[in-house]
Design an enzyme around this catalytic site. Structure first.
Site, short mmCIF file in Angstrom:
data_model
loop_
_atom_site.label_atom_id
_atom_site.label_comp_id
_atom_site.label_asym_id
_atom_site.label_seq_id
_atom_site.Cartn_x
_atom_site.Cartn_y
_atom_site.Cartn_z
CE LYS A 37 -2.22 1.96 3.81
NZ LYS A 37 -2.47 2.26 4.43
CG ASP A 64 -5.04 4.07 1.16
OD1 ASP A 64 -5.98 4.53 1.60
OD2 ASP A 64 -4.74 4.42 2.65
CE LYS A 66 -8.45 6.77 3.98
NZ LYS A 66 -6.82 6.44 3.90
CG ASP A 69 -11.27 17.45 -6.02
OD1 ASP A 69 -11.90 18.75 -6.53
OD2 ASP A 69 -10.64 17.76 -6.04
CB THR A 128 -10.33 4.81 12.58
OG1 THR A 128 -9.55 5.02 11.78
CG2 THR A 128 -12.22 3.91 12.51
NE ARG A 219 2.18 2.51 13.45
CZ ARG A 219 1.38 3.03 13.63
NH1 ARG A 219 1.40 4.00 14.60
NH2 ARG A 219 -0.06 2.54 13.98
O1 C5P Z 1 1.22 0.48 11.12
P1 C5P Z 1 0.10 0.16 10.98
O2 C5P Z 1 -0.86 -1.22 10.61
O3 C5P Z 1 -0.77 1.25 12.58
O4 C5P Z 1 -0.65 0.92 9.97
C1 C5P Z 1 -2.10 0.97 9.40
C2 C5P Z 1 -2.06 1.56 8.10
O5 C5P Z 1 -3.73 1.88 7.63
C3 C5P Z 1 -1.77 2.85 7.73
O6 C5P Z 1 -1.12 3.57 6.38
C4 C5P Z 1 -2.94 3.23 8.32
O7 C5P Z 1 -2.70 4.95 7.82
C5 C5P Z 1 -4.24 2.64 7.39
N1 C5P Z 1 -5.46 3.44 8.20
C6 C5P Z 1 -5.81 2.62 9.49
N2 C5P Z 1 -6.45 3.31 9.97
C7 C5P Z 1 -7.53 3.39 9.19
C8 C5P Z 1 -7.46 3.56 7.94
C9 C5P Z 1 -5.98 3.74 7.43
O8 C5P Z 1 -4.58 3.15 10.21
N3 C5P Z 1 -8.89 3.48 9.84
#
Ligand code: C5P
Length: 239
Positions: A37, A64, A66, A69, A128, A219
């Site tokens: 992603k 991604d 999002k 527009d 979120t 992460r």
């Molecule tokens: O590092 P981590 O596993 O938390 O990353 C989750 C990924 O999903 C990040 O790219 C974050 O921007 C994305 N994301 C999220 N929560 C959302 C939408 C997208 O954590 N509601």
């Protein structure tokens, strides 16, 4: 994208890094990962040339950005994304019915014109990071769950392929929509990983069991001492 792919294709690795160099070194460290992603930060830093490099590495791309527009602008961006052979991409459901429908039409037409696959279009319902109070501040009267449902329904009606949602919304959304409406969930943490700033989390196995088609993990894999070992551990847990 084929909906019946193997396990590895269900795990989307979030390349939440700032440079091409770090991104490509992660891709190299994760030979078994199939889908990556690319979000706003990395795309703003490196642009479409990075997409080409991921193709060269034979990886699938989840773009991604999002999009939100006017319909003309969003459909134009979707058309270009098809030319970049993006496998999945996101747009904001709150951009409205016409924006979503025009995006679907542009994706289908561009795929036909170019002979490239039509990307999976995923709608983002409510970020979120927004709580009920903050939704009211921007003029939404419904609570978060009702607003998520409303926007998910709007997305489904316009022909969007699926939505991105919190794993905690899986029960609700799976009850409401046919099984082929795709659900992608971030907020995934294996039991052995730290939660960091994610609050509403589930393990990869729980999310898939509850009906997620794809899970997004950042992460716990990209910051692990060995990203490959972390990825393999997740695969083993799921197998
Ligand atoms: O590092 P981590 O596993 O938390 O990353 C989750 C990924 O999903 C990040 O790219 C974050 O921007 C994305 N994301 C999220 N929560 C959302 C939408 C997208 O954590 N509601």
């Amino acid at each position: 994208m084929n909906k019946k792919l193997g396990l590895a294709s269900k795990i989307i690795i979030a390349l939440d890094v700032g440079t091409r160099k770090i991104a490509l070194s992660l891709v190299k460290k994760l030979p078994e990962a199939e889908v990556f992603k690319i979000g706003l930060k990395l795309f703003t830093a490196e642009g479409p040339s990075l997409l080409r490099e991921l193709h060269t590495a034979e990886k699938k791309i989840f773009l991604d950005l999002k999009l939100h527009d006017i319909p003309n602008t969003v459909s134009g961006a979707v058309e270009i994304a098809v030319r970049h052979e993006v496998a999945m991409m996101t747009l904001h459901a709150s951009g409205g019915k016409e924006m979503l429908a025009r995006a679907v039409k542009a994706a289908t037409q561009a795929a036909k014109d170019t002979g490239r696959p039509r990307p999976v279009l995923l709608a983002v319902t409510v970020l979120t990071s927004l709580k009920d109070d903050q939704l009211k501040e921007i003029g939404f009267q419904a609570d978060t769950a009702a607003q998520v449902l409303k926007l998910a329904r709007l997305s489904w009606e316009t022909g969007v392929d699926g939505i991105v949602c919190s794993p905690l919304e899986l029960d609700l959304l799976r009850r409401e929509f046919p099984r082929d409406f795709l659900i992608v969930t971030p907020g995934i943490r294996p039991l052995w990983a730290a939660a960091q700033d994610q609050k509403r989390i589930m393990t990869p196995a729980q999310a898939l069991a509850k009906g997620a088609d794809y899970i997004v993990i950042g992460r716990p894999v990209i910051k692990a001492p060995s990203p490959q070992k972390a990825f393999r551990k997740i695969m083993q847990e799921l197998a």
